[in-house]
Design a protein around this motif. Structure first.
Motif, PDB file in Angstrom:
ATOM      1  N   ILE A  80       0.820  -1.197   0.092  1.00 29.49           N
ATOM      2  CA  ILE A  80      -0.113  -0.006   0.066  1.00 29.49           C
ATOM      3  C   ILE A  80       0.905   1.099   0.136  1.00 29.49           C
ATOM      4  O   ILE A  80       0.546   2.282  -0.795  1.00 29.49           O
ATOM      5  CB  ILE A  80      -0.931   0.018   1.007  1.00 29.49           C
ATOM      6  CG1 ILE A  80      -2.105  -1.011   1.089  1.00 29.49           C
ATOM      7  CG2 ILE A  80      -1.735   1.304   1.478  1.00 29.49           C
ATOM      8  CD1 ILE A  80      -3.191  -1.393   2.369  1.00 29.49           C
ATOM      9  N   ASN A  81       1.790   1.433   0.821  1.00 29.94           N
ATOM     10  CA  ASN A  81       2.754   2.697   0.995  1.00 29.94           C
ATOM     11  C   ASN A  81       3.976   2.537   0.426  1.00 29.94           C
ATOM     12  O   ASN A  81       4.840   2.991   0.690  1.00 29.94           O
ATOM     13  CB  ASN A  81       2.927   3.136   2.283  1.00 29.94           C
ATOM     14  CG  ASN A  81       1.605   3.388   3.170  1.00 29.94           C
ATOM     15  OD1 ASN A  81       0.609   4.068   2.354  1.00 29.94           O
ATOM     16  ND2 ASN A  81       1.416   2.825   4.123  1.00 29.94           N
ATOM     17  N   MET A  82       4.340   1.222  -0.311  1.00 32.67           N
ATOM     18  CA  MET A  82       5.506   1.062  -1.189  1.00 32.67           C
ATOM     19  C   MET A  82       5.723   2.004  -2.492  1.00 32.67           C
ATOM     20  O   MET A  82       4.699   2.265  -2.912  1.00 32.67           O
ATOM     21  CB  MET A  82       5.489  -0.444  -1.593  1.00 32.67           C
ATOM     22  CG  MET A  82       6.740  -1.050  -1.911  1.00 32.67           C
ATOM     23  SD  MET A  82       6.393  -2.776  -2.377  1.00 32.67           S
ATOM     24  CE  MET A  82       6.099  -3.411  -0.981  1.00 32.67           C
ATOM     25  N   HIS A  83       6.995   2.151  -2.461  1.00 35.10           N
ATOM     26  CA  HIS A  83       7.402   2.930  -3.790  1.00 35.10           C
ATOM     27  C   HIS A  83       6.829   2.234  -5.024  1.00 35.10           C
ATOM     28  O   HIS A  83       7.083   1.113  -5.117  1.00 35.10           O
ATOM     29  CB  HIS A  83       9.027   3.259  -3.675  1.00 35.10           C
ATOM     30  CG  HIS A  83       9.323   4.096  -4.785  1.00 35.10           C
ATOM     31  ND1 HIS A  83       9.376   3.665  -6.102  1.00 35.10           N
ATOM     32  CD2 HIS A  83       9.367   5.481  -4.661  1.00 35.10           C
ATOM     33  CE1 HIS A  83       9.774   4.856  -6.720  1.00 35.10           C
ATOM     34  NE2 HIS A  83      10.164   5.951  -6.013  1.00 35.10           N
TER      35      HIS A  83
END
Length: 148
Positions: A80-83
């Protein structure tokens, strides 16, 4: 000589008694790995010990299961918050894993005089998938013999 991925898949499958193409069944594999399969009409994902699939054809569900199985076995954390580039890398790895898991190298090594159609039937994959996996396999054989 197997690559790291081929060796990983060989050890995993043989450790749970999967040795022939007819043994490649997502429910059997999930059960032996302590995973649950559930269905949702919206999303395909894994969480903890559960792989959630969309209802589709048996073949598509198998591909989706193996793709998510790769994330479960070889990746950690949430995307979800991954580059975006790292997420893209993980998706590429999961797709590559899917080709090698659905048609394992150690099973291909035991076949002789086969066609793409034989592979389609034996491993329950479509033409494009079988073609691409056989290209991978043949290229590796040529590379190890020093031809390419």
């Amino acid at each position: 000589m197997y690559t790291h991925l081929e060796d990983f898949i060989y050890k995993l499958l043989t450790s749970i008694g999967i040795k022939r193409p007819k043994d490649l069944d997502m429910h059997t594999i999930a059960n032996k790995l302590g995973l649950e399969i559930s269905y949702d009409e919206e999303k395909i994902f894994y969480c903890d010990n559960e792989i959630n699939l969309k209802r589709s054809t048996k073949m598509q569900e198998w591909f989706d299961f193996v793709h998510e199985l790769c994330h479960y076995l070889r990746h950690c954390g949430s995307q979800i918050n991954m580059h975006p580039l790292f997420r893209q890398l993980q998706e590429y790895q999961a797709d590559y894993f899917t080709y090698h898991f659905c048609i394992p190298t150690f099973m291909l090594d035991n076949l002789f005089n086969y066609t793409i159609y034989d592979i389609m039937i034996l491993f329950n994959v479509d033409y494009e998938f079988a073609f691409k996996r056989l290209e991978m396999y043949k290229n590796k054989l040529l590379l190890t013999k020093g031809i390419i």
